[in-house]
Design a protein around this motif. Structure first.
Motif, mmCIF file in Angstrom:
data_model
loop_
_atom_site.group_PDB
_atom_site.id
_atom_site.type_symbol
_atom_site.label_atom_id
_atom_site.label_comp_id
_atom_site.label_asym_id
_atom_site.label_seq_id
_atom_site.Cartn_x
_atom_site.Cartn_y
_atom_site.Cartn_z
ATOM 1 N N PRO A 132 4.178 12.631 -10.002
ATOM 2 C CA PRO A 132 2.795 12.715 -9.522
ATOM 3 C C PRO A 132 1.798 12.331 -10.610
ATOM 4 O O PRO A 132 1.976 12.678 -11.777
ATOM 5 N N SER A 133 0.756 11.601 -10.220
ATOM 6 C CA SER A 133 -0.336 11.309 -11.139
ATOM 7 C C SER A 133 -1.187 12.573 -11.276
ATOM 8 O O SER A 133 -1.051 13.505 -10.493
ATOM 9 N N ASN A 134 -2.083 12.591 -12.259
ATOM 10 C CA ASN A 134 -2.975 13.751 -12.403
ATOM 11 C C ASN A 134 -3.777 13.972 -11.129
ATOM 12 O O ASN A 134 -4.003 15.105 -10.715
ATOM 13 N N GLU A 135 -4.176 12.868 -10.523
ATOM 14 C CA GLU A 135 -4.932 12.951 -9.275
ATOM 15 C C GLU A 135 -4.082 13.562 -8.155
ATOM 16 O O GLU A 135 -4.565 14.353 -7.358
ATOM 17 N N ASP A 136 -2.797 13.164 -8.113
ATOM 18 C CA ASP A 136 -1.889 13.736 -7.119
ATOM 19 C C ASP A 136 -1.817 15.254 -7.280
ATOM 20 O O ASP A 136 -1.921 16.003 -6.313
ATOM 21 N N VAL A 137 -1.623 15.708 -8.516
ATOM 22 C CA VAL A 137 -1.476 17.150 -8.758
ATOM 23 C C VAL A 137 -2.746 17.883 -8.335
ATOM 24 O O VAL A 137 -2.689 18.946 -7.722
ATOM 25 N N ASN A 166 0.830 -1.197 0.000
ATOM 26 C CA ASN A 166 0.000 0.000 0.000
ATOM 27 C C ASN A 166 0.866 1.248 0.000
ATOM 28 O O ASN A 166 2.070 1.183 0.186
ATOM 29 N N GLU A 167 0.200 2.393 -0.182
ATOM 30 C CA GLU A 167 0.915 3.658 -0.188
ATOM 31 C C GLU A 167 0.902 4.271 1.199
ATOM 32 O O GLU A 167 -0.106 4.233 1.894
ATOM 33 N N PHE A 168 2.027 4.820 1.571
ATOM 34 C CA PHE A 168 2.146 5.512 2.842
ATOM 35 C C PHE A 168 1.807 6.988 2.610
ATOM 36 O O PHE A 168 2.270 7.586 1.641
ATOM 37 N N ASN A 199 -5.523 3.299 1.533
ATOM 38 C CA ASN A 199 -5.805 3.909 0.227
ATOM 39 C C ASN A 199 -5.332 5.352 0.231
ATOM 40 O O ASN A 199 -5.716 6.146 1.075
ATOM 41 N N GLU A 200 -4.471 5.671 -0.732
ATOM 42 C CA GLU A 200 -3.870 6.998 -0.819
ATOM 43 C C GLU A 200 -4.900 8.113 -0.780
ATOM 44 O O GLU A 200 -4.771 9.086 -0.075
ATOM 45 N N HIS A 201 -5.938 7.953 -1.585
ATOM 46 C CA HIS A 201 -6.836 9.093 -1.728
ATOM 47 C C HIS A 201 -7.782 9.243 -0.547
ATOM 48 O O HIS A 201 -8.145 10.344 -0.193
ATOM 49 N N VAL A 226 3.251 14.013 2.163
ATOM 50 C CA VAL A 226 4.195 13.058 1.584
ATOM 51 C C VAL A 226 3.417 11.779 1.325
ATOM 52 O O VAL A 226 2.533 11.423 2.098
ATOM 53 N N HIS A 227 3.707 11.136 0.198
ATOM 54 C CA HIS A 227 3.175 9.789 0.008
ATOM 55 C C HIS A 227 4.160 8.958 -0.794
ATOM 56 O O HIS A 227 5.068 9.484 -1.437
ATOM 57 N N SER A 228 3.959 7.650 -0.705
ATOM 58 C CA SER A 228 4.867 6.741 -1.401
ATOM 59 C C SER A 228 4.150 6.139 -2.596
ATOM 60 O O SER A 228 2.933 5.983 -2.591
ATOM 61 N N HIS A 229 4.924 5.830 -3.609
ATOM 62 C CA HIS A 229 4.420 5.053 -4.732
ATOM 63 C C HIS A 229 5.028 3.660 -4.633
ATOM 64 O O HIS A 229 6.233 3.537 -4.446
ATOM 65 N N PRO A 230 4.199 2.624 -4.731
ATOM 66 C CA PRO A 230 4.732 1.266 -4.602
ATOM 67 C C PRO A 230 5.406 0.786 -5.891
ATOM 68 O O PRO A 230 5.533 -0.405 -6.105
HETATM 69 ZN ZN ZN Z 1 0.614 9.383 -6.047
#
Ligand code: ZN
Length: 127
Positions: free
Chosen positions: A84-89, A28-30, A53-55, A74-78
């Motif tokens: 960054p994804s579009n959602e991240d931005v 999972n993402e931290f 879940n990241e979001h 801060v988050h991690s990508h596994p």
């Molecule tokens: Zn992300």
């Protein structure tokens, strides 16, 4: 030379802690919030409960008490990409000025900081 950003550095210990937590959270993402003192990120603020879940975790940011020392996330990508994804931005734009993404293999070189538009920014690592 450009003016120094308001948040310009991160403590090495904090970076190591982020990478360690990211490894522990796999697959999972931290996700955590970043706290800074005088422009240096000195602490991560964990969310209560376990986060899978990241979001969902980003959403919890809105429930944090108002704390002006919180400067971003801060988050991690596994996987091997720290872009960054579009959602991240989109989420960066809603909260804070400085966001870090770390990716495999979670070491001192596998992370990148971004501004609220998802543009890479330099952060010095300090002891
Ligand atoms: Zn992300």
């Amino acid at each position: 030379m450009t003016a120094r950003r308001k948040v310009w550095a991160i403590e090495a210990d904090v970076l190591d802690m982020i990478n360690e937590a990211s490894r522990d959270t796999l697959p999972n993402e931290f996700v955590a919030a970043l706290r800074a003192e005088k422009g240096v990120i000195t602490e991560i603020l964990l969310f209560p409960g376990s986060v899978s879940n990241e979001h969902a975790a980003f959403m919890q940011l809105h429930m944090l008490p108002i704390d002006l020392s919180v400067v971003g996330t801060v988050h991690s990508h596994p996987g091997p990409s720290n872009r960054p994804s579009n959602e991240d931005v989109h989420l960066f734009g809603n909260f804070g000025s400085t966001h870090i993404i770390t990716c495999l293999p979670y070491d001192r070189r596998s992370w990148q900081a971004y501004d609220r538009s998802g543009r890479p920014v330099e952060l010095e690592v300090v002891d």
